[in-house]
Scaffold this active site. Structure first.
Site, PDB file in Angstrom:
ATOM      1  N   ASP A 125      22.899 -94.542  24.291  1.00 26.58           N
ATOM      2  CA  ASP A 125      22.118 -95.709  24.681  1.00 26.58           C
ATOM      3  C   ASP A 125      22.098 -95.784  26.207  1.00 26.58           C
ATOM      4  OD1 ASP A 125      20.791 -98.086  24.757  1.00 26.58           O
ATOM      5  OD2 ASP A 125      22.459 -99.293  24.002  1.00 26.58           O
ATOM      6  N   ASP A 132      15.033 -95.737  24.791  1.00 23.13           N
ATOM      7  CA  ASP A 132      16.308 -95.590  25.500  1.00 23.13           C
ATOM      8  C   ASP A 132      17.509 -95.377  24.578  1.00 23.13           C
ATOM      9  OD1 ASP A 132      16.415 -98.255  24.526  1.00 23.13           O
ATOM     10  OD2 ASP A 132      17.906 -98.705  26.050  1.00 23.13           O
ATOM     11  N   GLU A 133      17.253 -95.057  23.334  1.00 24.72           N
ATOM     12  CA  GLU A 133      18.347 -94.989  22.377  1.00 24.72           C
ATOM     13  C   GLU A 133      18.077 -93.898  21.353  1.00 24.72           C
ATOM     14  OE1 GLU A 133      20.027 -98.220  19.522  1.00 24.72           O
ATOM     15  OE2 GLU A 133      18.787 -99.176  21.039  1.00 24.72           O
TER      16      GLU A 133
HETATM   17 MG   LIG Z   1      19.854 -99.505  26.194  1.00 28.98          MG
END
Ligand SMILES: [Mg+2]
Length: 366
Positions: free
Chosen positions: A18, A114-115
């Site tokens: 993350d 983003d993950e």
């Molecule tokens: Mg994040």
């Protein structure tokens, strides 16, 4: 002493990565004047926008993702807004991050820009351990992209995801196989992802505070109390999560919903919440460069009765005004006089490209 033969169990090695305050960190990286400052990427307060990502400096004031920007400014008067978000840039960075992942595995399941989950059981580069791989990925992201990421490492998706959140920012948390069950037992129910504020309160009201408390209930009991999620809780508190890491998962709709602590019973509040949900959905659509023709409103009443209403528009849209106006119309066609609303949801589906051709959207983002 006779030796016992242990069956060989195929144990998976899963990493959840993350990026830390992703959009805000990219902005601070690209504009040094923003470093160390409270910033929020998202929609402007005057446009009824919501915060997509807040920098850690802003989080100290209580600013959070999905919060109305108006509220964010009340909490943090010096907050600097980056609007509109530079999605094209975040997407490029996201692709660079994906290239780093691919050095170590081809089993990558993005959850957003983003993950992502990575299955590193195969160990493409023969690094020797999942922790070693996670360290190298973090180092590459830092050295090549000047950004930080947090990693969680374990034997399944659920535990890896919780672990990545434990030492943010720039964290690396490993939950070893023989500690998974213990970890789940001591985990507070409000830390279970998928358990929102309202379910957590319900659990606490039943004296269920940790995984160990849930573990004392039978599967039948858990299903009776929490619906089909109950079966998942029954497994996960025993450390079992068989969900594979799935690359190329298709997105068929984009939606956002919220359960309210206090039922909504007046139209002004309902409209406010629909505006906010529409803003969240708009952010996500724009992030994936998607437009959809069908707008859906979901309502759950205080007696748990549920209703969905959809409208298909002549052209595909991704703008907040249209989405908010459409769901409001759908809401007004329902009986809101005596309604006590527990949950509202807004969704967009039936994706099409600019020329109107149907499109299968894949999360090819990482
Ligand atoms: Mg994040």
């Amino acid at each position: 002493m006779p030796r016992t033969l242990q069956p060989v169990m195929a144990q998976r090695k899963i990493i959840h990565i993350d990026m830390d305050a992703f959009y805000a960190s990219v902005e601070q990286r690209d504009n040094p004047e923003l470093k160390g400052k409270a910033i929020a990427v998202g929609g402007l307060p005057e446009n009824r926008g919501v915060v997509a990502t807040a920098s850690y400096e802003a989080r100290k004031f209580g600013v959070r993702s999905a919060m109305p920007s108006k509220r964010a400014v009340q909490l943090c008067p010096d907050l600097i807004f980056i609007a509109p978000p530079r999605f094209a840039v975040y997407k490029t960075v996201s692709r660079q991050v994906r290239e780093i992942f691919h050095r170590y595995t081809d089993l990558i399941e993005p959850l957003s820009l983003d993950e992502a989950y990575l299955d590193v059981t195969e160990d493409k580069q023969q690094i020797g351990s999942a922790i070693g791989i996670a360290k190298q990925i973090k180092a590459a992201i830092r050295d090549e992209l000047q950004l930080t990421a947090s990693a969680g490492v374990s034997i399944n998706k659920f535990v890896a995801k919780i672990a990545s959140d434990m030492n943010k920012p720039d964290g690396l948390t490993f939950i070893p196989p023989d500690k998974v069950e213990e970890f789940m037992e001591s985990l507070p129910v409000n830390k279970f992802h998928g358990v929102g504020k309202v379910t957590a309160e319900k659990m606490n009201g039943l004296n269920l505070f940790t995984g160990a408390d849930l573990k004392r209930l039978s599967e039948v009991e858990l299903v009776r109390l929490f619906g089909k999620q109950g079966s998942f809780y029954h497994k996960i508190v025993r450390g079992i999560d068989d969900r594979p890491v799935e690359p190329n998962r298709e997105t068929k709709s984009i939606s956002a919903e919220d359960t309210f602590l206090n039922d909504l019973d007046n139209p002004v509040e309902m409209k406010e919440q629909l505006d906010r949900l529409a803003a969240i959905v708009t952010n996500r659509l724009q992030q994936y460069e998607l437009k959809g023709k069908t707008i859906t409103l979901k309502i759950r009443y205080s007696d748990f009765k549920q209703l969905t209403r959809s409208q298909t528009l002549p052209a595909a849209v991704s703008d907040q005004e249209t989405i908010a106006a459409t769901v409001l119309q759908l809401l007004l066609k329902t009986d809101i006089q005596e309604a006590k609303i527990r949950l509202l949801g807004v969704g967009v589906s039936n994706f099409a490209d600019e020329s109107g051709h149907a499109e299968t959207a894949q999360l090819r983002l990482f």
